[in-house]
Design a protein around this motif. Structure first.
Motif, PDB file in Angstrom:
ATOM      1  N   SER A  20       0.808  -1.216   0.000  1.00 10.83           N
ATOM      2  CA  SER A  20       0.000   0.000   0.000  1.00 10.83           C
ATOM      3  C   SER A  20       0.843   1.269   0.000  1.00 10.83           C
ATOM      4  N   ARG A  21       2.172   1.134   0.022  1.00 13.76           N
ATOM      5  CA  ARG A  21       3.036   2.294  -0.156  1.00 13.76           C
ATOM      6  C   ARG A  21       3.311   2.482  -1.641  1.00 13.76           C
ATOM      7  N   GLY A  22       3.493   3.708  -2.058  1.00 16.92           N
ATOM      8  CA  GLY A  22       3.760   3.920  -3.464  1.00 16.92           C
ATOM      9  C   GLY A  22       4.162   5.343  -3.766  1.00 16.92           C
ATOM     10  N   THR A  23       4.384   5.598  -5.049  1.00 15.64           N
ATOM     11  CA  THR A  23       4.785   6.933  -5.504  1.00 15.64           C
ATOM     12  C   THR A  23       3.743   7.573  -6.407  1.00 15.64           C
ATOM     13  N   HIS A  24       2.662   6.843  -6.728  1.00 17.61           N
ATOM     14  CA  HIS A  24       1.617   7.410  -7.592  1.00 17.61           C
ATOM     15  C   HIS A  24       0.259   6.893  -7.160  1.00 17.61           C
ATOM     16  N   PHE A  25      -0.652   7.820  -6.869  1.00 15.73           N
ATOM     17  CA  PHE A  25      -1.995   7.482  -6.400  1.00 15.73           C
ATOM     18  C   PHE A  25      -3.022   8.297  -7.183  1.00 15.73           C
ATOM     19  N   LEU A  26      -4.176   7.685  -7.427  1.00 17.62           N
ATOM     20  CA  LEU A  26      -5.365   8.395  -7.902  1.00 17.62           C
ATOM     21  C   LEU A  26      -6.485   8.089  -6.927  1.00 17.62           C
ATOM     22  N   ILE A  27      -7.052   9.128  -6.307  1.00 11.55           N
ATOM     23  CA  ILE A  27      -8.077   8.928  -5.291  1.00 11.55           C
ATOM     24  C   ILE A  27      -9.296   9.785  -5.598  1.00 11.55           C
ATOM     25  N   ALA A  28     -10.382   9.531  -4.874  1.00 12.95           N
ATOM     26  CA  ALA A  28     -11.610  10.306  -5.022  1.00 12.95           C
ATOM     27  C   ALA A  28     -12.375  10.245  -3.703  1.00 12.95           C
ATOM     28  N   PHE A  29     -13.428  11.044  -3.610  1.00  5.25           N
ATOM     29  CA  PHE A  29     -14.262  11.088  -2.417  1.00  5.25           C
ATOM     30  C   PHE A  29     -15.719  10.852  -2.796  1.00  5.25           C
ATOM     31  N   LEU A  30     -16.335   9.868  -2.124  1.00  5.29           N
ATOM     32  CA  LEU A  30     -17.724   9.528  -2.393  1.00  5.29           C
ATOM     33  C   LEU A  30     -18.666  10.626  -1.897  1.00  5.29           C
ATOM     34  N   ASP A  31     -19.887  10.532  -2.375  1.00  5.52           N
ATOM     35  CA  ASP A  31     -20.971  11.392  -1.900  1.00  5.52           C
ATOM     36  C   ASP A  31     -21.109  11.251  -0.388  1.00  5.52           C
ATOM     37  N   ASN A  32     -21.225  12.359   0.322  1.00  5.31           N
ATOM     38  CA  ASN A  32     -21.414  12.354   1.770  1.00  5.31           C
ATOM     39  C   ASN A  32     -22.587  13.259   2.097  1.00  5.31           C
ATOM     40  N   PHE A  33     -23.148  13.051   3.278  1.00  2.15           N
ATOM     41  CA  PHE A  33     -24.352  13.786   3.671  1.00  2.15           C
ATOM     42  C   PHE A  33     -23.957  15.094   4.338  1.00  2.15           C
ATOM     43  N   THR A  34     -24.437  16.209   3.774  1.00  2.00           N
ATOM     44  CA  THR A  34     -24.198  17.519   4.361  1.00  2.00           C
ATOM     45  C   THR A  34     -25.521  18.131   4.779  1.00  2.00           C
ATOM     46  N   LYS A  35     -25.531  18.753   5.946  1.00  2.00           N
ATOM     47  CA  LYS A  35     -26.750  19.337   6.464  1.00  2.00           C
ATOM     48  C   LYS A  35     -26.570  20.803   6.803  1.00  2.00           C
ATOM     49  N   ARG A  36     -25.614  21.065   7.703  1.00  2.00           N
ATOM     50  CA  ARG A  36     -25.430  22.437   8.143  1.00  2.00           C
ATOM     51  C   ARG A  36     -24.248  23.124   7.479  1.00  2.00           C
ATOM     52  N   GLN A  37     -23.245  22.357   7.052  1.00  2.00           N
ATOM     53  CA  GLN A  37     -22.051  22.957   6.487  1.00  2.00           C
ATOM     54  C   GLN A  37     -21.313  21.923   5.664  1.00  2.00           C
ATOM     55  N   ASP A  38     -20.461  22.418   4.774  1.00  2.00           N
ATOM     56  CA  ASP A  38     -19.569  21.560   4.020  1.00  2.00           C
ATOM     57  C   ASP A  38     -18.194  21.601   4.663  1.00  2.00           C
ATOM     58  N   ILE A  39     -17.734  20.471   5.187  1.00  2.00           N
ATOM     59  CA  ILE A  39     -16.370  20.354   5.689  1.00  2.00           C
ATOM     60  C   ILE A  39     -15.522  19.757   4.582  1.00  2.00           C
ATOM     61  N   SER A  40     -14.365  20.321   4.363  1.00  2.00           N
ATOM     62  CA  SER A  40     -13.517  19.890   3.258  1.00  2.00           C
ATOM     63  C   SER A  40     -13.005  18.474   3.478  1.00  2.00           C
ATOM     64  N   PRO A  41     -13.056  17.622   2.450  1.00  2.00           N
ATOM     65  CA  PRO A  41     -12.390  16.326   2.545  1.00  2.00           C
ATOM     66  C   PRO A  41     -10.900  16.515   2.805  1.00  2.00           C
ATOM     67  N   GLU A  42     -10.292  15.502   3.440  1.00  2.00           N
ATOM     68  CA  GLU A  42      -8.906  15.632   3.865  1.00  2.00           C
ATOM     69  C   GLU A  42      -8.062  14.489   3.310  1.00  2.00           C
ATOM     70  N   ILE A  43      -6.811  14.810   3.013  1.00  2.00           N
ATOM     71  CA  ILE A  43      -5.834  13.824   2.587  1.00  2.00           C
ATOM     72  C   ILE A  43      -4.665  13.894   3.567  1.00  2.00           C
ATOM     73  N   PHE A  44      -4.303  12.741   4.141  1.00  2.00           N
ATOM     74  CA  PHE A  44      -3.176  12.665   5.061  1.00  2.00           C
ATOM     75  C   PHE A  44      -2.064  11.882   4.368  1.00  2.00           C
ATOM     76  N   ILE A  45      -0.868  12.457   4.355  1.00  2.00           N
ATOM     77  CA  ILE A  45       0.258  11.842   3.651  1.00  2.00           C
ATOM     78  C   ILE A  45       1.456  11.799   4.594  1.00  2.00           C
ATOM     79  N   THR A  46       2.074  10.622   4.680  1.00  2.00           N
ATOM     80  CA  THR A  46       3.282  10.465   5.485  1.00  2.00           C
ATOM     81  C   THR A  46       4.199   9.469   4.795  1.00  2.00           C
ATOM     82  N   THR A  47       5.339   9.187   5.394  1.00  2.00           N
ATOM     83  CA  THR A  47       6.319   8.306   4.773  1.00  2.00           C
ATOM     84  C   THR A  47       7.170   7.635   5.845  1.00  2.00           C
TER      85      THR A  47
END
Length: 497
Positions: A20-47
């Motif tokens: 699961s470690r690598g140098t090239h990724f393609l990701i996406a974010f599924l539909d999520n339920f928003t009611k009062r506000q939109d919180i930004s999706p987050e990406i966490f990257i470490t090594t």
């Protein structure tokens, strides 16, 4: 069905680690339920690299929304990146919202799709381990839709999706409505994202492509079980079928009493599943058969069950944290249970953040019983009072430990000892969970025996397990052969914890 869809591209097995470690990724974010506000999706990257790693994150397929950031990470450092909520996919749609992540050395990537009381995360998989055949996972009743998304890695990728046989499956796309057991055929270009949404259960949707694709699957927001009424987002990036396994260990969701739900998804017809385990010291066993490929069995087990799962043919196993009741804080999350065959020897990971404060985070682990004292969290042995539960019929133990928010490492004093590892977090009406890493060896794509190099992460003896032997001059796996598929380094007495 056109013969094109019957052709599965199987990546060649290279003499290097597929994980699961690598140098090239393609990701996406599924539909999520928003009611009062939109919180930004987050990406966490470490090594795990001790030297600086240069990372670039961009969205080549779309200028609105758009992301274009470069930064540096190194061992012990995590970079948290937020992207526009508009990157979330919406119902059933073809879009161009793939996010591309590149690095000059191996990195670990997690995607967290967070809204208030609607959060889950996933371990991202690099493009070199993606596949061309998947079965999807969701939970039903769906309440706010079952969803999954396909991410294209190459231009002119032909994707065929057979919807499952469950009742109430209905997908509307381009003025046509598709129902259960029907095929949806699309052509996708690199960076395209195709999300499918249905009120009916999408578990077992069959995705076939002529180039490798990524698949992310789950629920927009749902109740899991019958323990309460709060709902949560579910998401996981799926293992391709060629990386599914036959042997698993389950560890219960930490510090809960209401039980855990599991879904077992079969890759082939007439798959037998045997479960042996312990519930507070009492032996437990169960046997069942999944009759058709893509079908699943759903079970609810005690919150104190540690078990060994053995399947006659490759399966995917998912653990669901159920909806909280009034006596405990936690909520639905979807967790891929890694096959024992895909355990790795070390991990670097980081904890997500709670939308309203901090999660209570847990590291759930499986390791060798004889050398459990050598398990290292952030370079330190676990506390003397740590609880370990022996897994019946194996040489393994399981357990969990509470951990602080931040970046962590997991390893073993014997570098050849493999570890099963899951990260779970809970808070009021929110939870998340995902494996922190795993091997991605194509153990189900056909096998030819190989000359062995110690720790090559290849199934050299074609027994469905990777590097399962201790290089100690003994028949460690009981197959009548000695040191034919060795892990890591040769065992010496100075390395054993």
């Amino acid at each position: 069905m056109n013969s094109l869809w019957r052709v599965l591209i199987l990546l060649p097995l290279a003499n290097c680690a597929l994980d699961s470690r690598g140098t090239h990724f393609l990701i996406a974010f599924l539909d999520n339920f928003t009611k009062r506000q939109d919180i930004s999706p987050e990406i966490f990257i470490t090594t795990a690299s001790n030297t600086p790693v240069h990372v670039h994150v961009t969205s080549p397929g779309t200028s609105n929304p758009h992301v274009n950031q470069s930064f540096v990470v190194s061992r012990g450092i995590v970079h948290q990146l937020t992207v526009s909520p508009d990157f979330r996919l919406n119902h059933t749609e073809m879009s161009h919202k793939a996010i591309e992540i590149t690095a000059n050395k191996d990195i670990v990537v997690y995607g967290v799709n967070r809204e208030v009381h609607s959060d889950d995360g996933y371990l991202a998989l690099p493009t070199d381990v993606l596949g061309s055949e998947y079965y999807t996972i969701s939970y039903a009743p769906s309440y706010h839709y079952c969803v999954f998304a396909v991410i294209a890695t190459e231009n002119n990728t032909h994707v065929a999706i057979k919807l499952p046989s469950h009742r109430n499956v209905s997908v509307s796309y381009r003025h046509h409505t598709y129902h259960r057991n029907q095929w949806i055929n699309v052509t996708m270009n690199r960076y395209d994202t195709f999300q499918i949404s249905s009120v009916g259960d999408l578990t077992g949707s069959h995705v076939i492509s002529d180039y490798p694709v990524g698949v992310i699957s789950g629920n927009k927001k749902t109740i899991v079980g019958n323990t309460g009424n709060s709902r949560d987002h579910l998401t996981e990036m799926l293992l391709p079928i060629r990386a599914w396994g036959k042997n698993f260990v389950t560890v219960p969701i930490p510090e809960r009493n209401v039980g855990d739900i599991f879904r077992f998804v079969a890759s082939q017809d007439n798959t037998e599943v045997n479960i042996t385990g312990k519930i507070n010291g009492t032996l437990f066993s169960e046997h069942f058969i999944i009759r058709h490929a893509g079908s699943h069995a759903q079970k609810m087990y005690s919150s104190f069950l540690y078990s060994h799962v053995v399947a006659s043919k490759p399966i995917a196993l998912y653990e669901f944290s159920v909806t909280q009741n009034r006596h405990e804080n936690s909520d639905p999350s979807l967790i891929t249970v890694p096959p024992i065959e895909q355990y790795a020897t070390d991990y670097t990971f980081t904890t997500p953040k709670y939308s309203l404060g901090q999660y209570q985070n847990y590291f759930m682990f499986v390791t060798d019983a004889k050398h459990k004292g050598g398990l290292l969290l952030d370079g330190h042995r676990l506390p003397h009072e740590q609880k370990y539960v022996h897994i019946p019929g194996t040489h393994l133990v399981g357990g969990y430990i509470s951990i602080a928010e931040g970046t962590h490492t997991v390893s073993h004093s014997n570098p050849s000892t493999t570890i099963g590892a899951i990260l779970f977090g809970k808070a009021n009406r929110e939870s998340y969970g995902f494996p922190i890493g795993l091997l991605m060896a194509p153990i189900n794509s056909g096998c030819r025996t190989h000359a062995m190099t110690i720790g090559d992460e290849i199934d050299n003896d074609c027994d469905g397990e990777v590097d399962e032997e201790h290089c100690d001059g003994k028949d460690s796996d009981g197959d009548g052969r000695i040191d034919e598929d060795c892990m890591g380094e040769e065992i010496t007495s100075s390395l054993v914890g």
